[in-house]
Design a protein around this motif. Structure first.
Motif, mmCIF file in Angstrom:
data_model
loop_
_atom_site.group_PDB
_atom_site.id
_atom_site.type_symbol
_atom_site.label_atom_id
_atom_site.label_comp_id
_atom_site.label_asym_id
_atom_site.label_seq_id
_atom_site.Cartn_x
_atom_site.Cartn_y
_atom_site.Cartn_z
ATOM 1 N N GLY A 248 6.371 -9.448 -0.703
ATOM 2 C CA GLY A 248 5.409 -8.723 -1.519
ATOM 3 C C GLY A 248 5.310 -9.280 -2.920
ATOM 4 N N GLY A 249 4.103 -9.395 -3.426
ATOM 5 C CA GLY A 249 3.892 -9.875 -4.781
ATOM 6 C C GLY A 249 3.396 -8.762 -5.687
ATOM 7 N N SER A 250 2.414 -9.082 -6.514
ATOM 8 C CA SER A 250 1.873 -8.117 -7.463
ATOM 9 C C SER A 250 0.469 -7.720 -7.041
ATOM 10 N N GLY A 251 -0.106 -6.751 -7.777
ATOM 11 C CA GLY A 251 -1.450 -6.338 -7.432
ATOM 12 C C GLY A 251 -1.950 -5.165 -8.241
ATOM 13 N N ALA A 252 -3.117 -4.663 -7.851
ATOM 14 C CA ALA A 252 -3.756 -3.546 -8.544
ATOM 15 C C ALA A 252 -4.527 -2.714 -7.532
ATOM 16 N N VAL A 253 -4.608 -1.408 -7.796
ATOM 17 C CA VAL A 253 -5.309 -0.485 -6.895
ATOM 18 C C VAL A 253 -6.416 0.234 -7.652
ATOM 19 N N LEU A 254 -7.567 0.350 -7.023
ATOM 20 C CA LEU A 254 -8.712 1.055 -7.588
ATOM 21 C C LEU A 254 -8.952 2.328 -6.789
ATOM 22 N N ASP A 255 -8.960 3.457 -7.476
ATOM 23 C CA ASP A 255 -9.202 4.754 -6.838
ATOM 24 C C ASP A 255 -10.708 4.946 -6.642
ATOM 25 N N CYS A 256 -11.136 5.110 -5.399
ATOM 26 C CA CYS A 256 -12.550 5.306 -5.090
ATOM 27 C C CYS A 256 -12.810 6.678 -4.472
ATOM 28 N N SER A 257 -11.917 7.618 -4.710
ATOM 29 C CA SER A 257 -12.014 8.923 -4.053
ATOM 30 C C SER A 257 -13.021 9.860 -4.716
ATOM 31 N N GLY A 258 -13.462 9.538 -5.932
ATOM 32 C CA GLY A 258 -14.418 10.404 -6.609
ATOM 33 C C GLY A 258 -15.771 10.409 -5.919
ATOM 34 N N GLY B 122 -14.247 -4.530 -6.695
ATOM 35 C CA GLY B 122 -14.661 -3.145 -6.562
ATOM 36 C C GLY B 122 -15.446 -2.881 -5.300
ATOM 37 N N ARG B 123 -16.016 -1.682 -5.269
ATOM 38 C CA ARG B 123 -16.775 -1.222 -4.110
ATOM 39 C C ARG B 123 -18.129 -0.700 -4.556
ATOM 40 N N VAL B 124 -19.155 -1.035 -3.793
ATOM 41 C CA VAL B 124 -20.518 -0.593 -4.068
ATOM 42 C C VAL B 124 -20.906 0.430 -3.010
ATOM 43 N N ASP B 125 -21.235 1.645 -3.457
ATOM 44 C CA ASP B 125 -21.583 2.717 -2.517
ATOM 45 C C ASP B 125 -23.080 2.954 -2.392
ATOM 46 N N ASP B 126 -23.855 2.400 -3.307
ATOM 47 C CA ASP B 126 -25.301 2.597 -3.296
ATOM 48 C C ASP B 126 -25.970 1.400 -2.624
ATOM 49 N N SER C 176 -7.901 -5.561 0.120
ATOM 50 C CA SER C 176 -7.714 -4.594 1.211
ATOM 51 C C SER C 176 -8.330 -3.268 0.802
ATOM 52 N N ALA C 177 -8.572 -2.416 1.781
ATOM 53 C CA ALA C 177 -9.234 -1.147 1.450
ATOM 54 C C ALA C 177 -9.008 -0.102 2.526
ATOM 55 N N ASN C 178 -9.248 1.138 2.133
ATOM 56 C CA ASN C 178 -9.415 2.253 3.057
ATOM 57 C C ASN C 178 -10.542 3.124 2.517
ATOM 58 N N GLU C 179 -10.694 4.312 3.020
ATOM 59 C CA GLU C 179 -11.812 5.162 2.630
ATOM 60 C C GLU C 179 -11.783 5.547 1.159
ATOM 61 N N ASN C 180 -10.583 5.615 0.567
ATOM 62 C CA ASN C 180 -10.453 6.143 -0.788
ATOM 63 C C ASN C 180 -9.951 5.155 -1.833
ATOM 64 N N ALA C 181 -9.646 3.924 -1.443
ATOM 65 C CA ALA C 181 -9.061 2.996 -2.407
ATOM 66 C C ALA C 181 -9.364 1.551 -2.028
ATOM 67 N N VAL C 182 -9.283 0.697 -3.052
ATOM 68 C CA VAL C 182 -9.382 -0.749 -2.858
ATOM 69 C C VAL C 182 -8.149 -1.367 -3.509
ATOM 70 N N ALA D 195 0.835 -1.204 0.000
ATOM 71 C CA ALA D 195 0.000 0.000 0.000
ATOM 72 C C ALA D 195 0.869 1.253 0.000
ATOM 73 N N ASP D 196 1.972 1.212 0.735
ATOM 74 C CA ASP D 196 2.891 2.359 0.748
ATOM 75 C C ASP D 196 3.472 2.595 -0.639
ATOM 76 N N ARG D 197 3.874 1.519 -1.313
ATOM 77 C CA ARG D 197 4.448 1.657 -2.664
ATOM 78 C C ARG D 197 3.418 2.181 -3.658
ATOM 79 N N GLN D 198 2.169 1.774 -3.487
ATOM 80 C CA GLN D 198 1.114 2.215 -4.395
ATOM 81 C C GLN D 198 0.654 3.635 -4.089
ATOM 82 N N GLY D 199 1.009 4.143 -2.908
ATOM 83 C CA GLY D 199 0.633 5.499 -2.542
ATOM 84 C C GLY D 199 -0.832 5.665 -2.199
ATOM 85 N N CYS D 200 -1.470 4.583 -1.744
ATOM 86 C CA CYS D 200 -2.909 4.678 -1.459
ATOM 87 C C CYS D 200 -3.203 4.804 0.029
ATOM 88 N N GLY D 201 -2.177 4.928 0.859
ATOM 89 C CA GLY D 201 -2.399 5.075 2.284
ATOM 90 C C GLY D 201 -2.593 3.740 2.977
#
Length: 222
Positions: A96-106, A130-134, A75-81, A46-52
């Motif tokens: 550490g292996g590989s991965g992907a980050v989804l920005d959910c800050s919008g 992903g994340r469902v907000d509705d 994994s997740a926080n308020e603004n990313a998955v 998460a530190d390397r990806q810069g998502c907090g």
């Protein structure tokens, strides 16, 4: 009364030497970016990806392709998955292996979606996540196809693959709902039928032009 001096047995000496060797290997692993527990590796990713800072929402399980002892976590926080792997190496601990980050800050989005494709020697494997907000949304699915000149969605059937996740399958964390859909890609079919993946809410495409929000590819290199 004189007591006889006890000398360590060969077995006891061997056990001490083995314990010392294991401790040394763990120390070397920590110095080389390893961790005793997977959570430490995920924090570093998460530190390397810069998502907090993130917390594990779901332990997905073993990655079904590539070498063994590679675990997948959501994994997740308020603004990313973050979807990522932690690899167990006997000498070094968890690495550490590989991965992907989804920005959910919008703001104002009902649904945040991502596709992580993982290339290996026999093809590709993927995870939709992903994340469902509705809270009104009951089902998230994905269809494969393309838009024609009139903007209509022409679908390519994916055979037996069901890219659908329902509310009963989702994980609730921090007031949000999260989903993961594994997908064993058929590269030959996709090459013969070019297109994109379109997210759907309760069976209806999100919009005429919206494809998966984030699309990340990784090569295992095994």
């Amino acid at each position: 009364m004189n007591r006889k001096k006890r000398h360590p047995t060969r077995r006891r000496t061997a056990l001490r030497q083995t314990a010392a060797a294991i401790a040394l290997l763990l120390l070397l692993g920590l110095l080389n970016g390893g961790s005793i527990l997977p959570a430490g590796v995920l924090r570093s990713q998460a530190d390397r990806q810069g998502c907090g800072a993130v917390r594990v929402v779901k332990t997905v399980g073993q990655l079904p392709v590539g070498r063994r002892c590679r675990r997948v976590y959501l994994s997740a926080n308020e603004n990313a998955v973050m979807m990522s792997t932690a690899d167990l190496s006997v000498p070094w601990g968890w690495m550490g292996g590989s991965g992907a980050v989804l920005d959910c800050s919008g703001e104002g989005s009902r649904l945040h979606t991502a596709l992580w494709t993982i290339s290996h020697e026999k093809g590709r494997f993927a995870y939709f996540f992903g994340r469902v907000d509705d809270p009104e949304i009951q089902e998230v699915s994905f269809v494969y196809g393309y838009r024609d000149a009139d903007g209509d969605l022409i679908r390519h059937p994916l055979g037996t693959s069901s890219l659908t996740s329902r509310r009963a399958d989702w994980v609730r964390w921090g007031g949000r709902d999260y989903f993961v859909i594994p997908y064993d890609c058929d590269d030959r079919y996709i090459k013969e039928n070019p297109g994109w993946f379109y997210p759907c809410v309760d069976g209806v495409p999100v919009s005429a032009a919206t494809t998966v929000d984030s699309w990340t590819g990784t090569s295992l290199g095994d």
